[in-house]
Write a protein that holds these residues in place. Structure first.
Motif, mmCIF file in Angstrom:
data_model
loop_
_atom_site.group_PDB
_atom_site.id
_atom_site.type_symbol
_atom_site.label_atom_id
_atom_site.label_comp_id
_atom_site.label_asym_id
_atom_site.label_seq_id
_atom_site.Cartn_x
_atom_site.Cartn_y
_atom_site.Cartn_z
ATOM 1 N N ARG A 170 -1.131 -3.925 2.118
ATOM 2 C CA ARG A 170 0.381 -4.136 1.885
ATOM 3 C C ARG A 170 1.015 -3.437 3.285
ATOM 4 N N ASP A 192 -8.180 1.635 -3.595
ATOM 5 C CA ASP A 192 -6.795 2.119 -3.091
ATOM 6 C C ASP A 192 -6.585 2.024 -1.525
ATOM 7 N N GLU A 216 -3.478 -0.282 -0.068
ATOM 8 C CA GLU A 216 -2.610 0.221 0.886
ATOM 9 C C GLU A 216 -2.462 -0.354 2.334
ATOM 10 N N ARG A 217 -3.782 -0.342 2.866
ATOM 11 C CA ARG A 217 -3.692 -1.097 3.981
ATOM 12 C C ARG A 217 -3.649 -2.576 4.204
ATOM 13 N N THR A 256 5.547 -4.288 -0.635
ATOM 14 C CA THR A 256 5.757 -3.111 -1.456
ATOM 15 C C THR A 256 5.853 -3.653 -2.891
ATOM 16 N N ASP A 283 7.607 1.580 -5.372
ATOM 17 C CA ASP A 283 7.345 2.122 -4.078
ATOM 18 C C ASP A 283 8.552 2.703 -3.510
#
Length: 109
Positions: A87, A80, A84-85, A93, A97
């Motif tokens: 993106r 995760d 996240e990093r 996105t 989101d």
């Protein structure tokens, strides 16, 4: 003849101390300024301190890189956090989101 004797006596009286003083001055100067003198020794101590500091800096950098490499191993990665990093860096996105825009002076990274 007397002036010649006077010159010889004066030379014999002055020559040995002058020779001794000049040799003493020569060796004294070399002890201070020569290739193995006091100033050269002080310069070598400075170079030694710089080398030790460079060695410590390289060891510290090596520790940082070892930590970074250890964090890249599969057991250390969180999927995760990686997603996240990635993106955030690629400015992408997903369809569901929520995007919150920040001003130019509020940087996240």
């Amino acid at each position: 003849m007397r002036p010649v004797r006077f010159i010889k006596r004066a030379f014999r009286a002055v020559a040995p101390p002058a020779l001794f003083i000049s040799l003493t001055a020569y060796f004294g100067w070399n002890a201070l300024h020569g290739a193995h003198g006091i100033r050269a020794y002080q310069e070598q101590l400075k170079l030694k301190d710089q080398a030790l500091q460079s060695q410590q800096d390289s060891k510290d950098e090596q520790i940082v890189w070892r930590r970074r490499v250890a964090a890249l191993k599969e057991q250390a990665l969180d999927a995760d956090m990686l997603d996240e990093r990635a993106r955030a860096m690629l400015n992408l996105t997903r369809a569901g989101d929520i995007v919150i825009p920040y001003g130019p002076h509020d940087k996240l990274f």
